[in-house]
Design an enzyme around this catalytic site. Structure first.
Site, PDB file in Angstrom:
ATOM      1  N   ASP A   4      77.887  88.400  44.896  1.00 52.75           N
ATOM      2  CA  ASP A   4      77.533  89.465  43.966  1.00 52.75           C
ATOM      3  C   ASP A   4      76.586  88.822  42.930  1.00 52.75           C
ATOM      4  OD1 ASP A   4      77.915  91.781  42.218  1.00 52.75           O
ATOM      5  OD2 ASP A   4      79.196  90.446  41.047  1.00 52.75           O
ATOM      6  N   ASP A   6      75.573  90.185  39.100  1.00 46.65           N
ATOM      7  CA  ASP A   6      75.986  90.204  37.680  1.00 46.65           C
ATOM      8  C   ASP A   6      77.448  89.800  37.516  1.00 46.65           C
ATOM      9  OD1 ASP A   6      73.728  91.518  35.914  1.00 46.65           O
ATOM     10  OD2 ASP A   6      73.743  92.556  37.836  1.00 46.65           O
ATOM     11  N   ASP A 206      82.848  89.993  40.952  1.00 46.25           N
ATOM     12  CA  ASP A 206      83.654  90.130  39.729  1.00 46.25           C
ATOM     13  C   ASP A 206      84.073  91.554  39.396  1.00 46.25           C
ATOM     14  OD1 ASP A 206      81.004  90.994  39.093  1.00 46.25           O
ATOM     15  OD2 ASP A 206      81.579  90.900  36.975  1.00 46.25           O
TER      16      ASP A 206
HETATM   17  O1  LIG Z   1      77.013  94.388  41.739  1.00 49.71           O
HETATM   18  P1  LIG Z   1      76.473  93.629  40.561  1.00 49.71           P
HETATM   19  O2  LIG Z   1      75.372  92.680  40.914  1.00 49.71           O
HETATM   20  O3  LIG Z   1      77.563  92.975  39.764  1.00 49.71           O
HETATM   21  O4  LIG Z   1      75.822  94.770  39.637  1.00 49.71           O
HETATM   22  C1  LIG Z   1      76.662  95.690  38.937  1.00 49.71           C
HETATM   23  C2  LIG Z   1      75.922  96.174  37.701  1.00 49.71           C
HETATM   24  O5  LIG Z   1      75.529  94.989  37.009  1.00 49.71           O
HETATM   25  C3  LIG Z   1      74.691  95.125  35.884  1.00 49.71           C
HETATM   26  O6  LIG Z   1      75.477  95.588  34.794  1.00 49.71           O
HETATM   27  C4  LIG Z   1      76.444  94.643  34.363  1.00 49.71           C
HETATM   28  O7  LIG Z   1      75.765  93.454  33.888  1.00 49.71           O
HETATM   29  C5  LIG Z   1      74.915  93.679  32.733  1.00 49.71           C
HETATM   30  C6  LIG Z   1      74.194  92.370  32.435  1.00 49.71           C
HETATM   31  O8  LIG Z   1      75.086  91.309  32.244  1.00 49.71           O
HETATM   32  C7  LIG Z   1      75.784  94.164  31.564  1.00 49.71           C
HETATM   33  O9  LIG Z   1      74.975  94.409  30.417  1.00 49.71           O
HETATM   34  C8  LIG Z   1      76.507  95.456  31.979  1.00 49.71           C
HETATM   35  O10 LIG Z   1      77.400  95.857  30.949  1.00 49.71           O
HETATM   36  C9  LIG Z   1      77.314  95.225  33.275  1.00 49.71           C
HETATM   37  O11 LIG Z   1      77.876  96.450  33.736  1.00 49.71           O
HETATM   38  C10 LIG Z   1      73.506  96.002  36.158  1.00 49.71           C
HETATM   39  O12 LIG Z   1      72.769  96.201  34.973  1.00 49.71           O
HETATM   40  C11 LIG Z   1      73.903  97.311  36.819  1.00 49.71           C
HETATM   41  O13 LIG Z   1      72.743  98.044  37.180  1.00 49.71           O
HETATM   42  C12 LIG Z   1      74.687  96.975  38.091  1.00 49.71           C
HETATM   43  O14 LIG Z   1      75.058  98.165  38.754  1.00 49.71           O
END
Ligand SMILES: O=P(O)(O)OC[C@H]1O[C@H](O[C@H]2O[C@H](CO)[C@@H](O)[C@H](O)[C@H]2O)[C@H](O)[C@@H](O)[C@@H]1O
Length: 265
Positions: A4, A6, A206
């Site tokens: 993954d 983020d 995560d």
């Molecule tokens: O599947 P992932 O790669 O984990 O993506 C899921 C979402 O991640 C991002 O949002 C998350 O991370 C951001 C940066 O650290 C944070 O600001 C936010 O609160 C988290 O939810 C991304 O911006 C989303 O578009 C993804 O869907």
């Protein structure tokens, strides 16, 4: 190896645009991909996650697995099956987009949600091609319920879409039977790795959407799901790492182990 993005390869930060990956992590993932077929499965727009990772030898699944792309020439001697296409830089790729018919619906819902988000201090919106993220990490807590309600009301006009929640983010996506678990299965199959005794799939993630991938590995009774979390929580993963710095150490150790195995053969 399925990773993954983020919260796994990059730490969670307030601004989604600033969630860059460290050079140490990039180098570890590059070395990992030289040892094992490696894919990134993210909720992000696939092109955005590629811009963060910048390693063309990997397979990428954006929009929670609904937008899968890999190098047409393959990697690690493996070639994925899928529709041939050309990426923005003119490279031949294989592409699989199970939610392709939803492109115009996603554009429409984005316009509606953008108007809602504009009115809420601190809220942000991201168009992730086959999913839309409405972020409330920087919204005052007393406004969270109102924002969620407005989004839910707007969603009534889009019955073919569904709403889920991630880490301080509301996610709108097509209501189809496709998720990160399906993307994992698709990639294993497309790379000819499915059901092989000499293949041990590992998925590290995560968030709630990663649970679908952990469930697939549990069902197969073959492979390892690793949850990245400091909190004790219910999960379908069998193991855990606390944060991206521990993920980095784990990947580095895995590479060292593989290199030692190879040199002792
Ligand atoms: O599947 P992932 O790669 O984990 O993506 C899921 C979402 O991640 C991002 O949002 C998350 O991370 C951001 C940066 O650290 C944070 O600001 C936010 O609160 C988290 O939810 C991304 O911006 C989303 O578009 C993804 O869907």
């Amino acid at each position: 190896m399925f990773l993954d993005y983020d919260g796994t390869l990059s730490p969670i930060v307030k601004d989604p645009e600033s969630a860059v990956m460290s050079e140490a992590m990039r180098s570890a993932v590059k070395k990992l991909a030289a040892c094992f077929p490696t894919a990134i499965i993210s909720g992000r727009n696939r092109e955005k996650v590629f811009d963060f990772v910048r390693l063309p030898e990997l397979y990428y699944a954006g929009s929670h697995g609904m937008d899968i792309m890999g190098p047409a020439q393959g990697s690690y001697g493996l070639k994925a099956k899928g529709e041939k296409a050309v990426d923005g830089k003119g490279n031949e790729v294989v592409l699989f987009q199970p939610a392709k018919d939803f492109e115009s619906t996603m554009d429409k819902v984005f316009t509606v949600l953008e108007d809602i988000v504009k009115k809420v201090n601190g809220a942000k919106i991201e168009h992730n091609k086959f999913s839309i993220s409405v972020h409330f990490r920087c919204v005052q807590e007393e406004d969270w319920a109102n924002l969620a309600e407005e989004v839910q009301v707007a969603m009534q006009f889009f019955p073919s879409l569904c709403l889920t929640q991630g880490r301080k983010v509301l996610e709108v996506r097509p209501a189809i039977a496709w998720d990160k678990g399906k993307a994992l299965e698709y990639l294993l199959n497309a790379l000819g790795l499915e059901g092989r005794a000499d293949v041990f799939p590992v998925y590290i993630g995560d968030d709630r959407t990663d649970e679908d991938a952990f469930k697939v590995l549990n069902k197969q009774r073959h492979g390892l799901g690793i949850l990245v979390s400091t909190a004790v929580k219910e999960t379908n993963a069998q193991s855990s790492l606390r944060d991206p710095s521990e993920v980095l150490e784990f990947l580095q150790r895995l590479v060292s182990w593989q290199q030692a195995q190879a040199s002792s053969d």
